[in-house]
Structures are given as structure tokens and as C-alpha cells.
Design an enzyme around this catalytic site. Structure first.
Site, PDB file in Angstrom:
ATOM      1  N   TYR A   1      -2.900  -0.550  10.524  1.00 23.21           N
ATOM      2  CA  TYR A   1      -2.861  -0.852   9.095  1.00 23.21           C
ATOM      3  C   TYR A   1      -1.536  -0.410   8.481  1.00 23.21           C
ATOM      4  O   TYR A   1      -0.892  -1.160   7.746  1.00 23.21           O
ATOM      5  CB  TYR A   1      -4.026  -0.160   8.392  1.00 23.21           C
ATOM      6  CG  TYR A   1      -4.123  -0.454   6.915  1.00 23.21           C
ATOM      7  CD1 TYR A   1      -4.669  -1.648   6.462  1.00 23.21           C
ATOM      8  CD2 TYR A   1      -3.670   0.469   5.966  1.00 23.21           C
ATOM      9  CE1 TYR A   1      -4.767  -1.922   5.104  1.00 23.21           C
ATOM     10  CE2 TYR A   1      -3.765   0.196   4.607  1.00 23.21           C
ATOM     11  CZ  TYR A   1      -4.309  -0.999   4.180  1.00 23.21           C
ATOM     12  OH  TYR A   1      -4.388  -1.276   2.845  1.00 23.21           O
TER      13      TYR A   1
ATOM     14  N   SER B   1       0.838  -1.193   0.000  1.00 21.70           N
ATOM     15  CA  SER B   1       0.000   0.000   0.000  1.00 21.70           C
ATOM     16  C   SER B   1       0.871   1.241   0.000  1.00 21.70           C
ATOM     17  O   SER B   1       2.062   1.179   0.349  1.00 21.70           O
ATOM     18  CB  SER B   1      -0.877   0.003   1.257  1.00 21.70           C
ATOM     19  OG  SER B   1      -1.533   1.226   1.445  1.00 21.70           O
TER      20      SER B   1
END
Length: 252
Positions: free
Chosen positions: A154, A141
């Protein structure tokens, strides 16, 4: 006219794809099958069974459990004779400040987004070593490198994915196995639906802040995965291939 090298880039390859019931994972599994691959699609969600076909085995399982990784790899070998590709995609996100995040929630995010990638990578590499070839593509990501407020678990888990990718790449390449990752930006999926009803709309709007001015469709991420999985990417090793519409290169 379509490029025949592109449409057949994974023809004959056998893949395991995690988090395949929806979103990016489903797009990857479907694209790989379209281009001639055989796939074992793994997800905890029963909806993964919707993908089942002669070319795809749907496997319901928890990616944080060691036996699920072993079963997925063995299923690929038993059903299709080998394993060429692993796509680690299963993901989970919470949205809370650090002080409001419970240990249970922290561990859940890390287990799905990091430990699961380790378990599946380990099982896959063991199966690939005898063949002296293979590829692993991890879905990382832009949060592997920077973060927004209230996504600390996250961001930490995706940072771990980036470093797992680099470290395993160094170990695996001597066996002919390439390990890379896709640094995904905003993609319109159901990722945020666990904590907000307008998750897809939020991702659509958030993506407008990227230089490209929009969020991605899952298929756009799948296209890059197919490239990294193919022999066309034969010199790509340990890369975090950013696919974020330019988000990670802007200052403002």
C-alpha cells in the site's frame, strides 16, 4: 450565509470519479453533484448504481482494465458533452508483512492503487487536451511519504501516486490541465474491511494519534477535492495537499 462561490465551485463541470460506491469516493461524487457537476461514478461494486440520477451515470467496472478507463471518459463525453475533472480514488489495502505477502497480492494492490490511476489519467488527459483545460485530483495518502509495519504494498502504491501526480502535472499543465493529489490521513471508511471486521472502529481509534485527535469523515476529504477541482485552485499544480489532521508533521 453560505459562500456562493463555494457552493457553485464546480457548477457545470463534468467529472469521472473512481471507487465511488462507498467511502471517500461516494462522498466526492455526492458533493460534486450537490454543487452542480455532472458525474460518471465508477466502481466494481454493484452498489454504485444507488447513486444514479439525471446528474450521475453509474458505471460498473474494474479500474485496472484499460477499457474501463476509456469507457468512463467516453461516457462522460457522450452523456454530458465533455470532461473537466478526473478524481482517481479507487483503493485497496492488505495488511501483511513483506515475507508473508504473495506476488498476487502485491500486484493486486499496485494494479488498483497505481496502474488504475495511470490508465484513467491517460484517458482523461487525452480528452482534456483539445479543450486546453481540466483537472485531475488523485487520492494519495500520508503513506505516500511514510509507513507503518505490514503495509508495504500500500505504501509503495501510494508513493507511486505521489510521483505520478508530480510528473504528470509537469506534462499536463502546458495543456491547461492541473494535476494534484490529496494526502489523506485516517478516514472512517470500509477500506480495512477486507481483512478485519472492525475496520471502521480501528480507523476511528487510529486517528486519535493525529495532532487533531480524531479521524476524518469522508466529506472532509471531498471538500478539499472540490477545491482542487475548482477554478479557485487555479495556481495549484503538482501539489500533494496533505489532509491528515497533522499526522505527517509530527515526530512522535
Amino acid at each position: 450565509m453560505a459562500d456562493p462561490n463555494m457552493v457553485s465551485e464546480v457548477d457545470g463541470k463534468v467529472a469521472v470519479v473512481t471507487g465511488a460506491a462507498s467511502g471517500i469516493g461516494r462522498a466526492i461524487a455526492e458533493l460534486l453533484v450537490e454543487r452542480g457537476a455532472k458525474v460518471v461514478a465508477v466502481d466494481w461494486d454493484e452498489k454504485v448504481s444507488e447513486l444514479a440520477s439525471e446528474s450521475l451515470v453509474a458505471l460498473k467496472g474494474d479500474v485496472t482494465v484499460e477499457s474501463t478507463a476509456d469507457e468512463a471518459v467516453q461516457t462522460a463525453i457522450d452523456r454530458f458533452g465533455k470532461l473537466d475533472l478526473l478524481v482517481n480514488n479507487a483503493g485497496y489495502i492488505n495488511y501483511q508483512s513483506v515475507v508473508d505477502t504473495s506476488l498476487e497480492e502485491w500486484e493486486k494492490v499496485m494494479a488498483i492503487n497505481s496502474t488504475g490511476y495511470f490508465l484513467f489519467s491517460r484517458a482523461a488527459v487525452k480528452a482534456m487536451i483539445p479543450n486546453k483545460s481540466g483537472a485531475i485530483v488523485n487520492i494519495a495518502s500520508y503513506a505516500s511519504f511514510f509507513a507503518f509495519k505490514d503495509i508495504a504494498p500500500y505504501a509503495a502504491s501510494k508513493g507511486a501516486v505521489a510521483q505520478l501526480t508530480r510528473s504528470l502535472a509537469l506534462e499536463a499543465i502546458e495543456h491547461g490541465i492541473r494535476v494534484n493529489a490529496v494526502g489523506s490521513g485516517d478516514v472512517v471508511t470500509n477500506l480495512l474491511n477486507t481483512f478485519r471486521d472492525d475496520g471502521r472502529e480501528f480507523l476511528t481509534e487510529h486517528g486519535k494519534a493525529a495532532p487533531i485527535g480524531r479521524s476524518a469523515d469522508p466529506r472532509e476529504i471531498a471538500e478539499v477535492v472540490a477545491f482542487l477541482a475548482s477554478d479557485r485552485a487555479s495556481f495549484v499544480v503538482g501539489s500533494i495537499f496533505m489532509v491528515d489532521g497533522g499526522y505527517s508533521v509530527q515526530i512522535a
